[in-house]
Design an enzyme around this catalytic site. Structure first.
Site, PDB file in Angstrom:
ATOM      1  N   HIS A   8       0.845  -1.194   0.000  1.00  0.00           N
ATOM      2  CA  HIS A   8       0.000   0.000   0.000  1.00  0.00           C
ATOM      3  C   HIS A   8       0.884   1.249   0.000  1.00  0.00           C
ATOM      4  O   HIS A   8       1.928   1.285   0.648  1.00  0.00           O
ATOM      5  CB  HIS A   8      -0.934   0.008   1.217  1.00  0.00           C
ATOM      6  CG  HIS A   8      -1.953   1.087   1.132  1.00  0.00           C
ATOM      7  ND1 HIS A   8      -1.670   2.393   1.488  1.00  0.00           N
ATOM      8  CD2 HIS A   8      -3.231   1.089   0.678  1.00  0.00           C
ATOM      9  CE1 HIS A   8      -2.740   3.131   1.274  1.00  0.00           C
ATOM     10  NE2 HIS A   8      -3.703   2.369   0.786  1.00  0.00           N
ATOM     11  N   GLU A  24      -3.500   1.751  -7.502  1.00  0.00           N
ATOM     12  CA  GLU A  24      -3.903   2.907  -6.698  1.00  0.00           C
ATOM     13  C   GLU A  24      -2.911   4.048  -6.907  1.00  0.00           C
ATOM     14  O   GLU A  24      -1.857   4.071  -6.266  1.00  0.00           O
ATOM     15  CB  GLU A  24      -3.897   2.542  -5.208  1.00  0.00           C
ATOM     16  CG  GLU A  24      -4.808   1.405  -4.843  1.00  0.00           C
ATOM     17  CD  GLU A  24      -5.158   1.473  -3.362  1.00  0.00           C
ATOM     18  OE1 GLU A  24      -6.341   1.639  -3.066  1.00  0.00           O
ATOM     19  OE2 GLU A  24      -4.259   1.395  -2.518  1.00  0.00           O
TER      20      GLU A  24
HETATM   21  P1  PGA Z   1      -8.994   6.491  -0.332  1.00  0.00           P
HETATM   22  O1  PGA Z   1      -7.916   5.364   0.012  1.00  0.00           O
HETATM   23  O2  PGA Z   1     -10.218   5.799  -0.808  1.00  0.00           O
HETATM   24  O3  PGA Z   1      -9.194   7.236   0.955  1.00  0.00           O
HETATM   25  O4  PGA Z   1      -8.399   7.336  -1.405  1.00  0.00           O
HETATM   26  C1  PGA Z   1      -7.742   4.270  -0.821  1.00  0.00           C
HETATM   27  C2  PGA Z   1      -6.696   3.352  -0.257  1.00  0.00           C
HETATM   28  O5  PGA Z   1      -5.806   3.848   0.436  1.00  0.00           O
HETATM   29  O6  PGA Z   1      -6.719   2.144  -0.474  1.00  0.00           O
END
Ligand code: PGA
Length: 236
Positions: A90, A159
């Protein structure tokens, strides 16, 4: 479809249990086939009685069964709660907690040996996105160095770092392009994450090659998370 909630550093044991119970009640009632994933803080892990389509997983662990790693949680402690899904890579762990690629690969290999589901997160910072799609892809592919893409319980979450917790979502075209390129080499579920909300989740889930979402901020209320599961049910 996988709809995952990353609690980050939010919720208590009590509110985590209430959240899981609420989601479970909805899933049972609606006969949902959506795969729900909930990643609470490690202090709130528990042997929740859950439906098969819901997994309560770990946001983090240290690649060891046990040992002398002050402040860390090993697999022995996760197994106590039947944890069967973990997040690795992450962006907050990479960039805020300064986890090295070497540690990330070690964690991946360790989790793989345990046979658990791995949600492996990748994504580029803003300056790389500004350099264009090829730059994004070479950054992202580098994050797969040493990662076994054939692991059968791998799930990949794309992401973009600049979209996480910022309220900025990648455009649907950008998400589509990245997922398409990932799909060329990865035959596993592909998720998108980064400011997914109740009102954009349907459009995101509709994108070609998108098999689900990993959501932070907008998923921390059970009602909102349930709305996202409902949106996933409506995707054909
Ligand atoms: P967010 O976070 O939806 O607050 O942007 C996504 C994540 O960190 O997986």
């Amino acid at each position: 479809m996988i709809i995952a909630s990353n609690f980050k550093t939010n919720h208590t044991r009590k509110s985590t249990r209430e959240f899981v119970e609420q989601v479970e009640a909805f899933v049972n009632e609606s006969n949902s086939t959506v795969e729900a994933r909930i990643y609470p803080t490690s202090t709130a892990l528990d042997k929740f009685v859950t439906d098969k389509s819901i997994k309560v997983g770990a946001q983090n662990f240290y690649p060891t069964q046990n040992g002398s790693f002050t402040g860390e949680v090993g697999f022995e402690q996760l197994q106590e709660f039947d944890v069967d899904s973990v997040l690795i890579g992450h962006s907050e762990r990479r960039h805020v907690l300064k986890e090295s690629s070497e540690l990330i690969v070690n964690k991946y290999n360790f989790a793989k040996d345990q046979g658990v589901e791995i949600v492996y997160c990748v994504g580029e910072p803003k300056e790389v996105r500004e350099a264009g799609l090829d730059a994004v892809m070479s950054y992202v592919w580098e994050q797969f160095d040493g990662i076994d893409l054939n692991y059968d319980r791998l799930v990949v979450a794309y992401e973009p770092v600049w979209a996480i917790g910022t309220g900025l979502t990648a455009s649907n075209d950008d998400i589509k392009e990245v997922l398409k390129r990932l799909r060329d080499k990865i035959n596993k579920p592909l998720l998108y994450g980064g400011s997914v909300k109740v009102d954009n989740v349907g459009d995101i889930l509709d994108i070609e090659n998108c098999d689900g979402v990993l959501v932070g901020t907008a998923s921390w209320k059970a009602e909102a998370f349930i709305q996202m599961i409902k949106a996933a049910q409506n995707i054909k």
